[in-house]
Design a protein around this motif. Sequence first.
Motif, PDB file in Angstrom:
ATOM      1  N   ASP A  66      19.450  18.190  -4.824  1.00 17.40           N
ATOM      2  CA  ASP A  66      18.926  16.825  -4.960  1.00 17.40           C
ATOM      3  C   ASP A  66      17.446  16.813  -5.331  1.00 17.40           C
ATOM      4  N   ILE A  67      16.651  17.748  -4.793  1.00 16.43           N
ATOM      5  CA  ILE A  67      15.252  17.789  -5.208  1.00 16.43           C
ATOM      6  C   ILE A  67      15.161  18.193  -6.672  1.00 16.43           C
ATOM      7  N   ASP A  68      16.076  19.059  -7.124  1.00 22.68           N
ATOM      8  CA  ASP A  68      16.115  19.412  -8.545  1.00 22.68           C
ATOM      9  C   ASP A  68      16.423  18.183  -9.393  1.00 22.68           C
ATOM     10  N   ASP A  69      17.394  17.392  -8.953  1.00 27.26           N
ATOM     11  CA  ASP A  69      17.796  16.200  -9.703  1.00 27.26           C
ATOM     12  C   ASP A  69      16.673  15.166  -9.732  1.00 27.26           C
ATOM     13  N   LEU A  70      16.034  14.960  -8.585  1.00 27.31           N
ATOM     14  CA  LEU A  70      14.923  14.006  -8.515  1.00 27.31           C
ATOM     15  C   LEU A  70      13.779  14.430  -9.426  1.00 27.31           C
ATOM     16  N   ARG A  71      13.423  15.704  -9.377  1.00 28.01           N
ATOM     17  CA  ARG A  71      12.322  16.192 -10.212  1.00 28.01           C
ATOM     18  C   ARG A  71      12.671  16.105 -11.696  1.00 28.01           C
ATOM     19  N   ARG A  72      13.869  16.498 -12.056  1.00 28.17           N
ATOM     20  CA  ARG A  72      14.256  16.557 -13.470  1.00 28.17           C
ATOM     21  C   ARG A  72      14.385  15.168 -14.101  1.00 28.17           C
ATOM     22  N   ASN A  73      14.969  14.229 -13.355  1.00 25.35           N
ATOM     23  CA  ASN A  73      15.354  12.954 -13.966  1.00 25.35           C
ATOM     24  C   ASN A  73      14.413  11.784 -13.694  1.00 25.35           C
ATOM     25  N   PHE A  74      13.669  11.815 -12.590  1.00 27.52           N
ATOM     26  CA  PHE A  74      12.966  10.592 -12.192  1.00 27.52           C
ATOM     27  C   PHE A  74      11.488  10.765 -11.825  1.00 27.52           C
ATOM     28  N   ALA A  75      11.136  11.839 -11.146  1.00 29.37           N
ATOM     29  CA  ALA A  75       9.792  11.962 -10.573  1.00 29.37           C
ATOM     30  C   ALA A  75       8.734  12.171 -11.657  1.00 29.37           C
ATOM     31  N   PHE A  76       7.527  11.665 -11.381  1.00 33.11           N
ATOM     32  CA  PHE A  76       6.391  11.865 -12.276  1.00 33.11           C
ATOM     33  C   PHE A  76       5.103  11.712 -11.474  1.00 33.11           C
ATOM     34  N   LEU A  77       4.019  12.225 -12.004  1.00 34.59           N
ATOM     35  CA  LEU A  77       2.731  12.107 -11.330  1.00 34.59           C
ATOM     36  C   LEU A  77       2.340  10.646 -11.158  1.00 34.59           C
ATOM     37  N   HIS A  78       1.821  10.327  -9.991  1.00 34.10           N
ATOM     38  CA  HIS A  78       1.358   8.989  -9.624  1.00 34.10           C
ATOM     39  C   HIS A  78       2.516   8.007  -9.381  1.00 34.10           C
TER      40      HIS A  78
ATOM     41  N   GLY B  28      12.055  34.095  11.350  1.00 33.45           N
ATOM     42  CA  GLY B  28      10.965  34.709  10.614  1.00 33.45           C
ATOM     43  C   GLY B  28      10.484  33.861   9.454  1.00 33.45           C
ATOM     44  N   ASN B  29       9.764  34.492   8.526  1.00 32.94           N
ATOM     45  CA  ASN B  29       9.171  33.819   7.373  1.00 32.94           C
ATOM     46  C   ASN B  29      10.217  33.766   6.255  1.00 32.94           C
ATOM     47  N   ILE B  30      10.844  32.600   6.067  1.00 32.37           N
ATOM     48  CA  ILE B  30      11.989  32.498   5.164  1.00 32.37           C
ATOM     49  C   ILE B  30      11.745  31.450   4.077  1.00 32.37           C
ATOM     50  N   LYS B  31      12.523  31.516   2.991  1.00 29.83           N
ATOM     51  CA  LYS B  31      12.449  30.489   1.952  1.00 29.83           C
ATOM     52  C   LYS B  31      12.862  29.159   2.569  1.00 29.83           C
ATOM     53  N   ALA B  32      12.125  28.084   2.211  1.00 26.18           N
ATOM     54  CA  ALA B  32      12.337  26.839   2.959  1.00 26.18           C
ATOM     55  C   ALA B  32      12.199  25.568   2.145  1.00 26.18           C
ATOM     56  N   TYR B  33      11.768  25.616   0.891  1.00 30.65           N
ATOM     57  CA  TYR B  33      11.364  24.389   0.201  1.00 30.65           C
ATOM     58  C   TYR B  33      12.166  24.049  -1.056  1.00 30.65           C
ATOM     59  N   GLY B  34      13.189  24.818  -1.365  1.00 29.18           N
ATOM     60  CA  GLY B  34      13.877  24.572  -2.623  1.00 29.18           C
ATOM     61  C   GLY B  34      12.979  24.934  -3.794  1.00 29.18           C
TER      62      GLY B  34
ATOM     63  N   VAL C 188       0.862  -1.189   0.000  1.00 25.05           N
ATOM     64  CA  VAL C 188       0.000   0.000   0.000  1.00 25.05           C
ATOM     65  C   VAL C 188       0.898   1.239   0.000  1.00 25.05           C
ATOM     66  N   PRO C 189       1.415   1.618  -1.164  1.00 23.55           N
ATOM     67  CA  PRO C 189       2.342   2.757  -1.225  1.00 23.55           C
ATOM     68  C   PRO C 189       1.614   4.093  -1.263  1.00 23.55           C
ATOM     69  N   PHE C 190       2.353   5.168  -0.959  1.00 25.83           N
ATOM     70  CA  PHE C 190       1.867   6.506  -1.249  1.00 25.83           C
ATOM     71  C   PHE C 190       2.115   6.774  -2.742  1.00 25.83           C
ATOM     72  N   THR C 191       1.582   7.887  -3.245  1.00 29.07           N
ATOM     73  CA  THR C 191       1.848   8.287  -4.625  1.00 29.07           C
ATOM     74  C   THR C 191       2.065   9.793  -4.687  1.00 29.07           C
ATOM     75  N   ILE C 192       2.762  10.236  -5.716  1.00 30.79           N
ATOM     76  CA  ILE C 192       2.965  11.668  -5.948  1.00 30.79           C
ATOM     77  C   ILE C 192       1.743  12.213  -6.672  1.00 30.79           C
ATOM     78  N   SER C 193       1.119  13.238  -6.084  1.00 36.34           N
ATOM     79  CA  SER C 193      -0.097  13.811  -6.679  1.00 36.34           C
ATOM     80  C   SER C 193       0.143  15.169  -7.315  1.00 36.34           C
ATOM     81  N   GLN C 194       1.290  15.803  -7.019  1.00 37.67           N
ATOM     82  CA  GLN C 194       1.561  17.135  -7.566  1.00 37.67           C
ATOM     83  C   GLN C 194       3.060  17.383  -7.603  1.00 37.67           C
ATOM     84  N   LEU C 195       3.517  17.993  -8.692  1.00 33.61           N
ATOM     85  CA  LEU C 195       4.919  18.403  -8.837  1.00 33.61           C
ATOM     86  C   LEU C 195       4.910  19.932  -8.834  1.00 33.61           C
ATOM     87  N   ALA C 196       4.893  20.519  -7.660  1.00 26.42           N
ATOM     88  CA  ALA C 196       4.650  21.955  -7.532  1.00 26.42           C
ATOM     89  C   ALA C 196       5.942  22.757  -7.565  1.00 26.42           C
ATOM     90  N   ASP C 197       5.863  23.927  -8.184  1.00 30.66           N
ATOM     91  CA  ASP C 197       6.960  24.898  -8.147  1.00 30.66           C
ATOM     92  C   ASP C 197       6.916  25.581  -6.780  1.00 30.66           C
TER      93      ASP C 197
END
Length: 281
Positions: free
Chosen positions: A208-220, A161-167, A139-148
Amino acid sequence: MISLSTAFAFLLCLSTSLAGADGMTASQSGEANQKRDKDKSIDAPFPYSDASTYEQVVVDYGKRAVRLVPDERISLPGLMKHREKCFIIMSKKDYYLYVYEAQDGDTVMLARYDCAFGLKKGNKQKRGDMRTPNSTMAVPFTISQLADASTWRHDFGDGRGNIKAYGNYFLRLVTPGHSGIGIHGSTNNEVSVPGRASEGCIRLRDADIDDLRRNFAFLHMKVIIKDEKADDLPFERRAMRRQNIERKRHLDPQKVLSNEDIQNAPAQQGRARKAAAPARR
């Protein structure tokens, strides 16, 4: 003088004695035993890391966190055959995110990244409990959104304070019973990777999140987050051995920190708030 019938019977008996119960000759039986031994070796668990690799408690901006020795990133997109057959497995025990692909009845490791999880160990139960949820192969999770997420900000309540935090990216996960969980970067918090410091999401270094998104990640894409006691799965061990992949962290689950340890163990000083500048008169 031995008759022909007697000689034939003797040869038949000798042939049978040299063959195994399944009809193999002694030579074939030896080769089969060697193959079985090799298969057992490739499936055998890896030895645990020595005492130099451990979970270290630090105080970061006045809050406790856990850090570990970083490891090298592995990214092998050239080995990928079909992106839609890739899946993610995370080890909450060893602080890695792996990308695998099922290929020709086998499994190949395509990527490995250090990662950070929720501050507290255990499966997520409710919002705000600082835990990362678990999932399984069945019973895996799945990727539902590839958000900017390049402009996203967050206040960690640590005085910065309120700072950049998510890459640059937030890979939102479908985690039944919970919301808001994703895989993202660690802008302004890269020293927390690998470790435990988040509110429940999975942090990677920004590159690494850039590399994962660019090369491997996809919806579902399927995502498995193993619990803290879970070790490498058999196909993971086979992939690492076949590909001669080494790693710095393979922690003994009997020697890792408990939540009580994280809260009470002596801590190293991590990052600290800068002293306020004196007021001008």
